[in-house]
Design an enzyme around this catalytic site. Structure first.
Site, short mmCIF file in Angstrom:
data_model
loop_
_atom_site.label_atom_id
_atom_site.label_comp_id
_atom_site.label_asym_id
_atom_site.label_seq_id
_atom_site.Cartn_x
_atom_site.Cartn_y
_atom_site.Cartn_z
N HIS A 1 29.41 -15.32 -25.77
CA HIS A 1 28.10 -15.90 -25.47
C HIS A 1 27.99 -17.23 -26.20
CE1 HIS A 1 26.05 -11.94 -24.05
NE2 HIS A 1 27.00 -12.38 -23.27
N ASP B 1 29.20 -15.37 -17.75
CA ASP B 1 29.16 -16.82 -17.95
C ASP B 1 28.02 -17.48 -17.20
OD1 ASP B 1 31.48 -16.54 -19.52
OD2 ASP B 1 32.66 -16.44 -17.69
N GLN C 1 28.63 -9.92 -19.65
CA GLN C 1 29.18 -10.07 -18.29
C GLN C 1 28.05 -10.07 -17.24
OE1 GLN C 1 31.00 -7.22 -20.00
NE2 GLN C 1 32.54 -8.55 -20.83
N ARG D 1 37.82 -21.59 -15.03
CA ARG D 1 36.89 -20.76 -14.27
C ARG D 1 36.94 -21.21 -12.82
NH1 ARG D 1 31.73 -20.95 -18.35
NH2 ARG D 1 32.54 -19.51 -19.91
N ASP E 1 21.18 -28.76 -14.23
CA ASP E 1 21.61 -30.16 -14.39
C ASP E 1 23.06 -30.37 -13.93
OD1 ASP E 1 21.94 -28.48 -16.79
OD2 ASP E 1 23.02 -30.20 -17.58
#
Ligand code: IMP
Ligand code: MG
Length: 335
Positions: free
Chosen positions: A45, A16, A177, A256, A284
């Site tokens: 993805h 990620d 990964q 997450r 950002d």
């Protein structure tokens, strides 16, 4: 130079990192000829293209460039229904191929993932990748060439890539990964069922190490992890939300966990992957003023200093910087 003729893309942390975004940018910008996906269906993805979001579990992220040949390597593990669904969604039927020897992941593997207590403790994605690879190691797995629905797509991926490299075409090997989820180098047992390093990506695609020119390692400006296992510097969910770092998984929708960028882990990832260049995504999210920037000089001072500090500490240049979700929201510092 990057992508001429052969570049590997690997993740530095727990997946990620935004590999999908970087690959989609390179596909469009460098007009990639061939992109080989490795790994299995557990990885999603994310690609934003023309205002649409794709979470790709099987089709290579370079699909956004319509001339790119898309391949799934021999070391990969294919979920047939998901593959066929994504081929429809991305409209790539005429230019996607699967190696005859890629192995197959089935519903029974997902059941095994979901019902095995120790795997539950690890927090697997539940797709069944570990059990599918176990079956491959036992030499009882089905292969892509045994599946009638895959017949139109079957090819020799190593052969195609070798020809492409010899013809000086632009080839990208797409890892899934990140190093910290590697079966060998990650936070075992809280890892995925395979090695995720650059060398393993080459091996799964069938490309010898001397054929590779660059290893592009993808970092995110902060770290995230889904599932169990250590995460140095972990923030509370509340703090993550406050900082704008809270994310949910593209594949499973789970929360997450997050933590600040860790230089020690970054150095380890550079070393084991033999990385020559780095990409840094989601700048950002850490420095909101960076959003949409397309040149280094537009960045605020702290953001520039952060990048210089990464380069100093890990010893490779940060050549691509992500400043927004769309494929082209990138600062490209390559010559
Ligand atoms: P498995 O790969 O489904 O067996 O899951 C093992 C561990 O790897 C779990 O902690 C998962 O959350 C993690 N994992 C697997 N694939 C990905 C991914 O693509 N992104 C992030 N974490 C992943
Ligand atoms: Mg992902």
């Amino acid at each position: 130079m990057i992508c001429v003729p052969c570049t590997v893309i690997a993740g530095a942390f727990w997946g990620d990192e935004g590999k999908g975004k970087i690959i989609s940018y390179l596909a469009l910008k460098d007009k990639l000829d061939v992109c080989v996906r490795t790994g299995s269906v557990n990885a999603a993805h994310t690609v934003w293209f023309k205002g649409k979001r794709y979470a790709l579990h099987m089709v290579p992220a370079a699909f956004v460039f319509e001339k790119c040949r898309l391949l799934i390597g021999a070391g990969s593990n294919v979920h047939v229904a998901q593959f066929l669904k994504e081929v429809e969604e991305t409209n790539v039927k005429e230019r996607v191929g699967v190696d005859a020897q890629a192995s197959i992941i089935e519903e029974k593997h997902s059941e095994q993932d979901k019902t095995s207590a120790h795997l539950k403790g690890i927090g697997t994605t539940g797709w069944g990748v570990g059990p599918a690879i176990e079956e491959r190691v036992r030499r009882t797995a089905k292969l892509a060439k045994d599946i009638p629905e895959l017949k139109p797509y079957i090819t020799d991926v190593a052969g195609e890539v070798s020809n492409a490299v010899d013809a000086n075409k632009k080839v990208l090997l797409e890892g899934t990964q990140g190093l910290m989820l590697s079966l060998f180098h990650g936070t075992y047992p809280y890892v995925t069922g395979r090695d995720t390093s650059a060398a393993a990506i080459c091996s799964e695609a069938g490309v010898g190490p001397t054929k590779v020119d660059d290893v592009l390692l993808v970092f995110k400006a902060f770290m995230t992890r889904v599932g169990a296992g250590p995460l140095p510097g972990e923030l509370t969910k509340e703090e993550a939300i406050k900082r704008g770092w809270f994310e949910t998984a593209a594949g499973t929708g789970r929360d997450r966990r997050s933590a600040p960028f860790n230089f020690e882990i970054a150095r380890k990832a550079v070393k084991i992957n033999g990385a020559t260049q780095a990409a840094l995504t989601k700048l950002d999210s850490v420095y909101p003023q960076c959003k949409g920037a397309r040149s280094f000089d537009e960045l605020p001072k702290e953001a520039r200093e952060f990048i210089v500090e990464i380069e100093r500490q890990v010893g490779i240049p940060v050549v691509l910087i992500g400043t927004g979700p769309e494929a082209l929201d990138i600062i490209d510092r390559r010559k």
